[in-house]
Write a protein that holds these residues in place. Structure first.
Motif, PDB file in Angstrom:
ATOM      1  N   LEU A 327     -74.385  83.564  92.279  1.00 28.83           N
ATOM      2  CA  LEU A 327     -75.579  84.385  92.497  1.00 28.83           C
ATOM      3  C   LEU A 327     -75.330  85.866  92.291  1.00 28.83           C
ATOM      4  N   MET A 328     -74.064  86.284  92.226  1.00 24.59           N
ATOM      5  CA  MET A 328     -73.740  87.711  92.256  1.00 24.59           C
ATOM      6  C   MET A 328     -73.746  88.345  90.866  1.00 24.59           C
ATOM      7  N   LYS A 329     -74.262  89.593  90.820  1.00 24.98           N
ATOM      8  CA  LYS A 329     -74.287  90.404  89.608  1.00 24.98           C
ATOM      9  C   LYS A 329     -73.826  91.814  89.969  1.00 24.98           C
ATOM     10  N   CYS A 330     -73.005  92.395  89.097  1.00 29.33           N
ATOM     11  CA  CYS A 330     -72.603  93.792  89.292  1.00 29.33           C
ATOM     12  C   CYS A 330     -73.765  94.682  88.875  1.00 29.33           C
ATOM     13  N   GLY A 331     -74.257  95.506  89.797  1.00 30.39           N
ATOM     14  CA  GLY A 331     -75.345  96.419  89.462  1.00 30.39           C
ATOM     15  C   GLY A 331     -74.921  97.524  88.529  1.00 30.39           C
ATOM     16  N   GLU A 332     -73.609  97.775  88.448  1.00 25.09           N
ATOM     17  CA  GLU A 332     -73.104  98.861  87.607  1.00 25.09           C
ATOM     18  C   GLU A 332     -73.032  98.466  86.138  1.00 25.09           C
ATOM     19  N   CYS A 333     -72.582  97.223  85.855  1.00 32.73           N
ATOM     20  CA  CYS A 333     -72.360  96.825  84.458  1.00 32.73           C
ATOM     21  C   CYS A 333     -73.028  95.500  84.085  1.00 32.73           C
ATOM     22  N   SER A 334     -73.714  94.879  85.057  1.00 28.07           N
ATOM     23  CA  SER A 334     -74.438  93.614  84.848  1.00 28.07           C
ATOM     24  C   SER A 334     -73.518  92.413  84.636  1.00 28.07           C
ATOM     25  N   SER A 335     -72.223  92.565  84.903  1.00 26.01           N
ATOM     26  CA  SER A 335     -71.303  91.430  84.763  1.00 26.01           C
ATOM     27  C   SER A 335     -71.485  90.441  85.904  1.00 26.01           C
ATOM     28  N   ASN A 336     -71.082  89.209  85.669  1.00 27.19           N
ATOM     29  CA  ASN A 336     -70.991  88.228  86.741  1.00 27.19           C
ATOM     30  C   ASN A 336     -69.767  88.560  87.593  1.00 27.19           C
ATOM     31  N   PHE A 337     -69.610  87.808  88.671  1.00 24.06           N
ATOM     32  CA  PHE A 337     -68.435  87.968  89.519  1.00 24.06           C
ATOM     33  C   PHE A 337     -67.525  86.761  89.369  1.00 24.06           C
ATOM     34  N   SER A 338     -66.243  87.016  89.462  1.00 23.68           N
ATOM     35  CA  SER A 338     -65.251  85.941  89.479  1.00 23.68           C
ATOM     36  C   SER A 338     -64.704  85.843  90.893  1.00 23.68           C
ATOM     37  N   VAL A 339     -63.989  84.782  91.173  1.00 19.48           N
ATOM     38  CA  VAL A 339     -63.323  84.648  92.468  1.00 19.48           C
ATOM     39  C   VAL A 339     -61.824  84.645  92.221  1.00 19.48           C
ATOM     40  N   GLY A 340     -61.113  85.224  93.141  1.00 16.75           N
ATOM     41  CA  GLY A 340     -59.672  85.313  92.951  1.00 16.75           C
ATOM     42  C   GLY A 340     -58.946  85.576  94.254  1.00 16.75           C
ATOM     43  N   LYS A 341     -57.692  85.920  94.097  1.00 18.48           N
ATOM     44  CA  LYS A 341     -56.830  86.155  95.238  1.00 18.48           C
ATOM     45  C   LYS A 341     -56.472  87.624  95.290  1.00 18.48           C
ATOM     46  N   SER A 342     -56.674  88.251  96.453  1.00 16.33           N
ATOM     47  CA  SER A 342     -56.374  89.667  96.604  1.00 16.33           C
ATOM     48  C   SER A 342     -54.870  89.879  96.673  1.00 16.33           C
ATOM     49  N   VAL A 343     -54.425  91.031  96.155  1.00 13.55           N
ATOM     50  CA  VAL A 343     -52.996  91.353  96.245  1.00 13.55           C
ATOM     51  C   VAL A 343     -52.633  91.758  97.656  1.00 13.55           C
ATOM     52  N   THR A 522     -80.776  86.379  93.334  1.00 11.50           N
ATOM     53  CA  THR A 522     -79.648  87.152  92.824  1.00 11.50           C
ATOM     54  C   THR A 522     -79.151  88.111  93.902  1.00 11.50           C
ATOM     55  N   VAL A 523     -77.849  88.346  93.896  1.00 10.52           N
ATOM     56  CA  VAL A 523     -77.239  89.340  94.789  1.00 10.52           C
ATOM     57  C   VAL A 523     -76.638  90.440  93.917  1.00 10.52           C
ATOM     58  N   TYR A 524     -77.238  91.634  93.949  1.00  9.98           N
ATOM     59  CA  TYR A 524     -76.748  92.773  93.166  1.00  9.98           C
ATOM     60  C   TYR A 524     -75.833  93.636  94.040  1.00  9.98           C
ATOM     61  N   VAL A 525     -74.725  94.108  93.450  1.00  7.88           N
ATOM     62  CA  VAL A 525     -73.762  94.920  94.186  1.00  7.88           C
ATOM     63  C   VAL A 525     -73.558  96.247  93.457  1.00  7.88           C
ATOM     64  N   TYR A 526     -73.816  97.363  94.158  1.00  5.12           N
ATOM     65  CA  TYR A 526     -73.646  98.713  93.603  1.00  5.12           C
ATOM     66  C   TYR A 526     -72.605  99.470  94.425  1.00  5.12           C
ATOM     67  N   ARG A 527     -71.895 100.389  93.773  1.00  3.42           N
ATOM     68  CA  ARG A 527     -70.992 101.279  94.522  1.00  3.42           C
ATOM     69  C   ARG A 527     -71.758 102.558  94.818  1.00  3.42           C
ATOM     70  N   ILE A 528     -72.293 102.640  96.029  1.00  8.10           N
ATOM     71  CA  ILE A 528     -73.102 103.777  96.422  1.00  8.10           C
ATOM     72  C   ILE A 528     -72.246 104.928  96.945  1.00  8.10           C
ATOM     73  N   HIS A 529     -70.988 104.622  97.334  1.00 11.85           N
ATOM     74  CA  HIS A 529     -70.084 105.602  97.936  1.00 11.85           C
ATOM     75  C   HIS A 529     -68.659 105.160  97.625  1.00 11.85           C
ATOM     76  N   LYS A 530     -67.735 106.074  97.765  1.00 12.89           N
ATOM     77  CA  LYS A 530     -66.345 105.737  97.466  1.00 12.89           C
ATOM     78  C   LYS A 530     -65.884 104.514  98.238  1.00 12.89           C
ATOM     79  N   TYR A 531     -66.322 104.401  99.509  1.00 13.35           N
ATOM     80  CA  TYR A 531     -65.865 103.305 100.352  1.00 13.35           C
ATOM     81  C   TYR A 531     -66.948 102.267 100.653  1.00 13.35           C
TER      82      TYR A 531
END
Length: 673
Positions: A327-343, A522-531
């Motif tokens: 369901l997720m979309k990047c609001g910045e570039c319209s890409s889909n999201f992948s799932v992975g393992k954090s470092v 759809t779930v859109y995700v934007y970077r509104i602030h550094k954090y």
């Protein structure tokens, strides 16, 4: 010495007939008082345009020539042997080397093997070139005729699409197929896969598109008084296939848009048409014909969006279960999201190694990074926020009516799947019957070949039985799963208290996924602030909820925990805003939020444009700040108590977020929305 005569006929498609070629050549044989054996009449259904394409009957004829069993071959015309002058001359040379004489009826030309007919040989070269030219000229004339037909409002081949037919040379909607087309689009848009739809249609014995085309062709032959053509396959056993649906779902004709493109013909080109590049366009036709519409633009677009996502995620096998990736979309570039393992594998409240990551952030040799502001966030955080926003949204809708509709839909799916199961059981029973008949027949033969045939029959039956049993088991599991969901939804409808109903949803992993998939578009995700990330959740009913989530560690004053109030552990600061009124708008270029002042909910907000910090201060000042607990969908239930050992103040004296979550529910249920 009696001639050893053979006849060779060829047509390009199964719909064409060799009757005329064969009859005329047999009449020629009779007139000359020759004899031709039935096994020496060779008929191919293959295109003469494709170089190197296998012609089975022609190959068998070559074998007979090489064995000396044929000395005379009759063709109706040059193009039956080859449609390219060079190939034609090469084939003629081959036959001459084996002492074979050839006769081409249309050109009334004999070619002797001994070279005594020099005039005929010269004539052959001239006619071969003329024949190639005639083929090209015929192709151009044929194309010109097709263009004229389209310009006059007639069909241009698109009338053969499922759902349409030819009526007095005009393309019109087929009333017997229209509802099937609409149903297929609706089922796919509602979540059925192409395989699922095929299973349903086949179990209901709905004729596939190719069956209808063949039946139409058979009826046409009957009207012309021609014999019924015999096919190598059983027409009644042709099934719906995903490829048929794929062609249907990509066809804009179903919304009334006719698009026809004609390319310059190139009949001597050995490259298959579908693999040719830079083809010259001769004519393009494009027109919207409302009378040809079967489905709405909205339904067509929903299907296109799903097809696009399916293509993007074609190899999206995920080893770990997740709630939101699809369901997720990047609001910045319209890409889909992948799932992975954090470092980062720190074992704390932001622990849990699984993340959602904007695909634009991925940077590999074969895929350079395309998004600098894309988010990577722990699944625990994002799942918790979206679930909390969704539970808040459920306060606005008639959840009982919605759940009843969902129950009705699930019951329909159960009926369809039960029909498919019965269909597969019937197939299995028929296969068993055929297997037993084969055993009975072969058991009467006492030799090694019979033993081999019995073993082969058993192996084939065992494989069919295994496959069908696996499919029946999987379908039965899906039926049981649907019945469990229905039971959960009925329990929710029986509970009149909204908060208790919301808690029941959160406590049931299967029900959480059901509700998210049912309501969230759809779930859109934007970077509104550094954090901080702005998360905009769009629902299928047109509702919209806004929330925030921190992509870094939360500070202690951004967290809230009280053993009596926080049933699901630590809660974290977030905006929980209802934007169904569209009173808020976000500009990703300037990272600012605009409030137009036209809200019946946020009466305390001041109209204006704000950056993150200023807007966050207003949300807190007007006491609209909220909170959400983590939700670990993959391992739901394993880490609910992880917050008990954390050093967090029981209650933040400045802001009691739990109280504000309750206040939001009260405001939303007052009938304003």
């Amino acid at each position: 010495m009696e001639r050893k005569v053979a006849i060779y006929c060829r047509v390009s498609t199964q719909q064409q007939t060799t009757d005329r070629q064969k009859e005329e050549l047999l009449r020629f044989v009779s007139d000359n008082q020759w004899n031709v054996e039935e096994e020496n009449i060779f008929v191919d259904v293959i295109s003469g345009f494709k170089k190197g394409e296998v012609r089975p009957c022609y190959s068998r004829m070559i074998e007979q020539v090489e064995q000396g069993n044929i000395d005379t071959i009759l063709f109706s015309e040059f193009s039956r042997l080859a449609r390219n002058a060079t190939d034609l001359l090469n084939q003629v040379t081959f036959f001459k080397e084996y002492g074979v004489e050839m006769y081409f009826q249309k050109q009334n030309l004999w070619l002797k093997h001994d070279g005594s007919d020099l005039g005929s040989t010269i004539m052959l070269h001239v006619l071969a070139v003329m024949s190639s030219y005639e083929i090209e000229l015929f192709s151009e004339r044929s194309l010109s005729g097709k263009i004229t037909k389209v310009q006059n409002g007639h069909g241009g081949g698109d009338e053969r699409a499922f759902g349409y037919m030819n009526d007095n040379k005009k393309i019109v909607i087929n009333p017997d197929e229209r509802d099937i087309v609409k149903r297929a689009f609706e089922m796919y848009a509602d979540g059925y896969s192409s395989i699922d739809i095929c299973e349903v249609f086949n179990s209901e014995n709905i004729p596939s598109p190719y069956v209808n085309r063949l039946n139409s062709f058979i009826e046409m032959r009957k009207r012309k008084g021609l014999d019924v053509k015999q096919y190598k396959f059983d027409i009644g056993n042709l099934k719906w296939r995903p490829s048929s649906l794929n062609r249907m779902f990509h066809n804009e004709l179903y919304v009334g848009r006719r698009k026809i493109v004609y390319y310059k013909p190139d009949p001597t080109n050995p490259v298959p048409v579908d693999k040719r590049t830079n083809r010259e366009i001769i004519y393009e036709y494009s027109e919207h014909v409302e009378a040809l519409r079967i489905i709405s633009d909205e339904l067509y677009q929903r299907v296109q969006n799903k097809l696009s996502n399916a293509h993007y995620n074609k190899n999206n096998a995920v080893k770990h279960d997740n709630l939101l990736k699809h369901l997720m979309k990047c609001g910045e570039c319209s890409s889909n999201f992948s799932v992975g393992k954090s470092v980062d594998t720190a074992k704390n409240y932001v622990g849990g190694e699984r993340t959602y990551k904007c695909y634009g952030r991925v940077n590999r040799k074969d895929k350079p990074q395309t998004c600098k502001n894309g988010a990577e966030v722990r699944q625990w955080k994002m799942d918790g926020l979206v679930l909390q926003l969704s539970l808040q949204m459920f306060a606005q809708i008639d959840i009982e009516s919605s759940n009843s509709q969902r129950i009705e839909k699930l019951n329909t799916e159960i009926s369809e799947k039960e029909c498919i199961v019965q269909s597969k059981r019937d197939i299995l029973q028929n296969a068993e019957g055929e297997y037993r008949k084969a055993l009975k027949r072969l058991s009467r033969i006492d030799d090694e070949i019979a033993d081999e045939l019995i073993l082969a029959a058993k192996t084939e039956y065992d494989e069919v039985k295994r496959k069908l049993n696996d499919e029946i088991v999987n379908l039965s599991r899906e039926i049981i799963s649907n019945k469990v969901i229905i039971n959960n939804l009925e329990k929710l409808n029986a509970n009149p208290l909204l908060k208790d109903r919301m808690n029941e949803i959160r406590d049931d992993k299967l029900l959480v996924k059901t509700m998210i998939n049912e309501y969230v578009e759809t779930v859109y995700v934007y970077r509104i602030h550094k954090y901080w990330l702005l998360v905009i959740v769009c629902y299928k009913g047109g509702e919209e909820m806004w929330g925030t989530i921190k992509s870094a560690r939360y500070k202690k004053d951004e967290m809230f925990f009280d053993p009596l109030l926080c049933k699901y552990g630590v809660e974290f600061q977030a905006w929980l805003l209802n934007n169904t009124e569209k009173c808020f708008s976000y500009d990703k270029e300037t990272h600012t939020i605009s409030y137009n002042g036209n809200s019946e909910i946020y009466l305390e907000f001041q109209k204006g444009t704000y950056d993150y910090t200023a807007f966050d201060e207003m949300v807190k000042r007007t006491e609209w700040i909220g909170s959400f607990p983590f939700f670990d969908f993959e391992k739901e239930g394993e880490k609910k108590n992880f917050s008990k050992n954390m050093d967090i103040q029981p209650i933040n004296n400045e802001i009691n977020w739990q109280r504000h979550n309750d206040l939001l529910l009260e405001r939303l249920t007052r009938g304003k929305h």
